[in-house]
Design a protein around this motif. Structure first.
Motif, PDB file in Angstrom:
ATOM      1  N   GLY A 102      52.995  49.922  32.541  1.00 44.02           N
ATOM      2  CA  GLY A 102      53.283  51.123  32.091  1.00 44.02           C
ATOM      3  C   GLY A 102      52.614  52.318  32.798  1.00 44.02           C
ATOM      4  N   MET A 103      51.990  51.881  34.002  1.00 43.71           N
ATOM      5  CA  MET A 103      51.394  53.036  34.945  1.00 43.71           C
ATOM      6  C   MET A 103      52.361  54.088  35.529  1.00 43.71           C
ATOM      7  SD  MET A 103      48.818  50.351  36.483  1.00 43.71           S
ATOM      8  CE  MET A 103      47.501  51.530  37.100  1.00 43.71           C
ATOM      9  N   GLN A 104      51.878  55.009  35.927  1.00 41.12           N
ATOM     10  CA  GLN A 104      52.824  56.266  36.412  1.00 41.12           C
ATOM     11  C   GLN A 104      52.229  56.687  37.786  1.00 41.12           C
ATOM     12  OE1 GLN A 104      53.119  59.285  33.633  1.00 41.12           O
ATOM     13  NE2 GLN A 104      54.237  58.122  32.084  1.00 41.12           N
ATOM     14  N   LYS A 105      52.893  57.139  38.544  1.00 37.95           N
ATOM     15  CA  LYS A 105      52.306  57.729  40.013  1.00 37.95           C
ATOM     16  C   LYS A 105      51.586  58.950  39.775  1.00 37.95           C
ATOM     17  CE  LYS A 105      54.166  58.455  44.527  1.00 37.95           C
ATOM     18  NZ  LYS A 105      55.361  58.332  45.528  1.00 37.95           N
ATOM     19  N   VAL A 106      50.666  59.037  40.309  1.00 31.47           N
ATOM     20  CA  VAL A 106      49.865  60.311  40.238  1.00 31.47           C
ATOM     21  C   VAL A 106      50.240  61.320  41.299  1.00 31.47           C
ATOM     22  CG1 VAL A 106      47.198  61.261  40.944  1.00 31.47           C
ATOM     23  CG2 VAL A 106      47.780  58.946  39.778  1.00 31.47           C
ATOM     24  N   LEU A 107      50.553  62.638  40.655  1.00 30.86           N
ATOM     25  CA  LEU A 107      51.080  63.526  41.445  1.00 30.86           C
ATOM     26  C   LEU A 107      50.159  64.418  41.978  1.00 30.86           C
ATOM     27  CD1 LEU A 107      53.914  64.674  39.096  1.00 30.86           C
ATOM     28  CD2 LEU A 107      54.291  63.225  41.128  1.00 30.86           C
ATOM     29  N   LYS A 108      48.628  64.400  41.584  1.00 34.71           N
ATOM     30  CA  LYS A 108      47.706  65.328  41.951  1.00 34.71           C
ATOM     31  C   LYS A 108      46.610  64.432  41.874  1.00 34.71           C
ATOM     32  CE  LYS A 108      45.520  69.822  41.844  1.00 34.71           C
ATOM     33  NZ  LYS A 108      45.679  71.080  41.040  1.00 34.71           N
ATOM     34  N   GLY A 165      55.033  38.120  46.626  1.00 34.14           N
ATOM     35  CA  GLY A 165      55.043  39.075  45.617  1.00 34.14           C
ATOM     36  C   GLY A 165      53.760  39.986  45.681  1.00 34.14           C
ATOM     37  N   LEU A 166      52.492  39.559  45.810  1.00 36.75           N
ATOM     38  CA  LEU A 166      51.376  40.062  45.907  1.00 36.75           C
ATOM     39  C   LEU A 166      51.198  40.870  47.125  1.00 36.75           C
ATOM     40  CD1 LEU A 166      49.003  37.499  44.369  1.00 36.75           C
ATOM     41  CD2 LEU A 166      49.894  39.426  43.343  1.00 36.75           C
ATOM     42  N   LEU A 167      51.897  40.368  48.232  1.00 34.98           N
ATOM     43  CA  LEU A 167      51.740  41.141  49.500  1.00 34.98           C
ATOM     44  C   LEU A 167      52.537  42.314  49.731  1.00 34.98           C
ATOM     45  CD1 LEU A 167      51.008  38.130  51.892  1.00 34.98           C
ATOM     46  CD2 LEU A 167      49.401  39.729  51.020  1.00 34.98           C
ATOM     47  N   ALA A 168      53.848  42.428  49.151  1.00 38.75           N
ATOM     48  CA  ALA A 168      54.699  43.548  49.245  1.00 38.75           C
ATOM     49  C   ALA A 168      54.001  44.609  48.260  1.00 38.75           C
ATOM     50  CB  ALA A 168      56.057  43.024  48.541  1.00 38.75           C
ATOM     51  N   PRO A 169      53.931  45.700  48.737  1.00 40.89           N
ATOM     52  CA  PRO A 169      53.336  46.878  47.950  1.00 40.89           C
ATOM     53  C   PRO A 169      54.371  47.412  47.049  1.00 40.89           C
ATOM     54  CG  PRO A 169      53.069  47.310  50.518  1.00 40.89           C
ATOM     55  CD  PRO A 169      53.858  46.100  50.313  1.00 40.89           C
ATOM     56  N   ILE A 170      55.644  47.248  47.347  1.00 42.16           N
ATOM     57  CA  ILE A 170      56.592  48.063  46.582  1.00 42.16           C
ATOM     58  C   ILE A 170      56.687  47.038  45.176  1.00 42.16           C
ATOM     59  CG2 ILE A 170      58.673  46.625  47.741  1.00 42.16           C
ATOM     60  CD1 ILE A 170      58.843  50.258  45.990  1.00 42.16           C
ATOM     61  N   ARG A 171      56.628  45.841  45.372  1.00 39.37           N
ATOM     62  CA  ARG A 171      56.548  44.733  44.291  1.00 39.37           C
ATOM     63  C   ARG A 171      55.314  45.203  43.281  1.00 39.37           C
ATOM     64  NH1 ARG A 171      58.613  39.012  46.283  1.00 39.37           N
ATOM     65  NH2 ARG A 171      60.689  39.704  47.084  1.00 39.37           N
ATOM     66  N   ILE A 172      54.094  45.291  43.913  1.00 37.38           N
ATOM     67  CA  ILE A 172      53.094  45.606  43.208  1.00 37.38           C
ATOM     68  C   ILE A 172      53.298  47.156  42.443  1.00 37.38           C
ATOM     69  CG2 ILE A 172      50.653  46.266  43.329  1.00 37.38           C
ATOM     70  CD1 ILE A 172      50.365  44.478  45.808  1.00 37.38           C
ATOM     71  N   TYR A 173      53.740  47.973  43.185  1.00 36.08           N
ATOM     72  CA  TYR A 173      53.977  49.386  42.246  1.00 36.08           C
ATOM     73  C   TYR A 173      54.998  49.172  41.372  1.00 36.08           C
ATOM     74  CZ  TYR A 173      55.915  53.966  41.763  1.00 36.08           C
ATOM     75  OH  TYR A 173      56.370  55.248  41.032  1.00 36.08           O
ATOM     76  N   SER A 174      56.169  48.249  41.467  1.00 29.85           N
ATOM     77  CA  SER A 174      56.962  48.184  40.510  1.00 29.85           C
ATOM     78  C   SER A 174      56.677  47.328  39.272  1.00 29.85           C
ATOM     79  CB  SER A 174      58.204  47.578  41.010  1.00 29.85           C
ATOM     80  OG  SER A 174      58.234  46.146  41.586  1.00 29.85           O
ATOM     81  N   TYR A 175      55.728  46.160  39.672  1.00 28.84           N
ATOM     82  CA  TYR A 175      55.085  45.583  38.633  1.00 28.84           C
ATOM     83  C   TYR A 175      54.209  46.561  37.735  1.00 28.84           C
ATOM     84  CZ  TYR A 175      52.015  42.190  36.203  1.00 28.84           C
ATOM     85  OH  TYR A 175      51.438  41.432  35.120  1.00 28.84           O
ATOM     86  N   CYS A 176      53.321  47.237  38.313  1.00 30.53           N
ATOM     87  CA  CYS A 176      52.578  48.170  37.499  1.00 30.53           C
ATOM     88  C   CYS A 176      53.309  49.146  36.898  1.00 30.53           C
ATOM     89  CB  CYS A 176      51.687  48.940  38.762  1.00 30.53           C
ATOM     90  SG  CYS A 176      50.296  47.942  39.339  1.00 30.53           S
ATOM     91  N   LYS A 177      54.324  49.664  37.212  1.00 31.16           N
ATOM     92  CA  LYS A 177      55.191  50.721  36.719  1.00 31.16           C
ATOM     93  C   LYS A 177      55.823  50.122  35.545  1.00 31.16           C
ATOM     94  CE  LYS A 177      58.731  54.218  37.267  1.00 31.16           C
ATOM     95  NZ  LYS A 177      59.623  54.864  38.240  1.00 31.16           N
ATOM     96  N   GLU A 178      56.701  48.876  35.548  1.00 31.35           N
ATOM     97  CA  GLU A 178      57.480  48.170  34.580  1.00 31.35           C
ATOM     98  C   GLU A 178      56.301  47.538  33.277  1.00 31.35           C
ATOM     99  OE1 GLU A 178      60.039  45.681  36.767  1.00 31.35           O
ATOM    100  OE2 GLU A 178      61.157  47.318  37.908  1.00 31.35           O
ATOM    101  N   ASN A 179      55.559  46.658  34.126  1.00 34.92           N
ATOM    102  CA  ASN A 179      54.869  45.787  33.060  1.00 34.92           C
ATOM    103  C   ASN A 179      53.591  46.573  32.513  1.00 34.92           C
ATOM    104  OD1 ASN A 179      56.920  43.747  33.552  1.00 34.92           O
ATOM    105  ND2 ASN A 179      55.506  42.656  34.924  1.00 34.92           N
TER     106      ASN A 179
END
Length: 132
Positions: free
Chosen positions: A84-90, A68-82
């Motif tokens: 509340g982080m958002q993807k930086v556009l600029k 789970g820690l090595l998969a970047p998509i899981r890290i991204y989804s954990y940050c987003k869901e748990n």
């Protein structure tokens, strides 16, 4: 003579019976000891197997956590869901100007230098700045 012969036969028969009973008792005790030893070894083997199973389960959990820690998509989804982080556009950078030694502490006004060599060893003597 017949009586002597009869007594010796009875004595031999009695000795044979005592020897046979002694042999049976010794064999029974030996069998009991072997059963006890086998049960003790089985208990030890069971505890070792439980320990192995516990460590195997722990390894599975740790492997899952690592994947789970090595998969970047899981890290991204954990940050987003748990979190509340958002993807930086600029992404923006801010320039900073450094003036001389303004980022480091200045020792010119330090009271430790004026106190001498004892201030550096105050911890050794059990004294602090508040005690003086």
């Amino acid at each position: 003579m017949r009586k002597n012969n009869n007594n010796s036969e009875k004595l031999r028969f009695t000795l044979k019976i005592v020897a046979a009973l002694s042999l049976v008792v010794v064999l029974t005790m030996g069998l009991g000891f072997l059963r006890f030893h086998a049960a003790r070894l089985a208990y030890y083997l069971d505890s070792v197997n439980k320990s192995i199973q516990k460590y195997a389960d722990e390894e599975v959990v740790l492997r899952q956590e690592l994947s789970g820690l090595l998969a970047p998509i899981r890290i991204y989804s954990y940050c987003k869901e748990n979190l509340g982080m958002q993807k930086v556009l600029k992404a923006e950078t801010l320039p900073m100007r450094v003036r001389g030694n303004s980022l480091t502490a200045s020792k010119k006004n330090s009271t430790r230098e004026s106190e001498g060599w004892r201030a550096g060893l105050a911890w050794l003597f059990g004294t602090s700045d508040n005690d003086r």
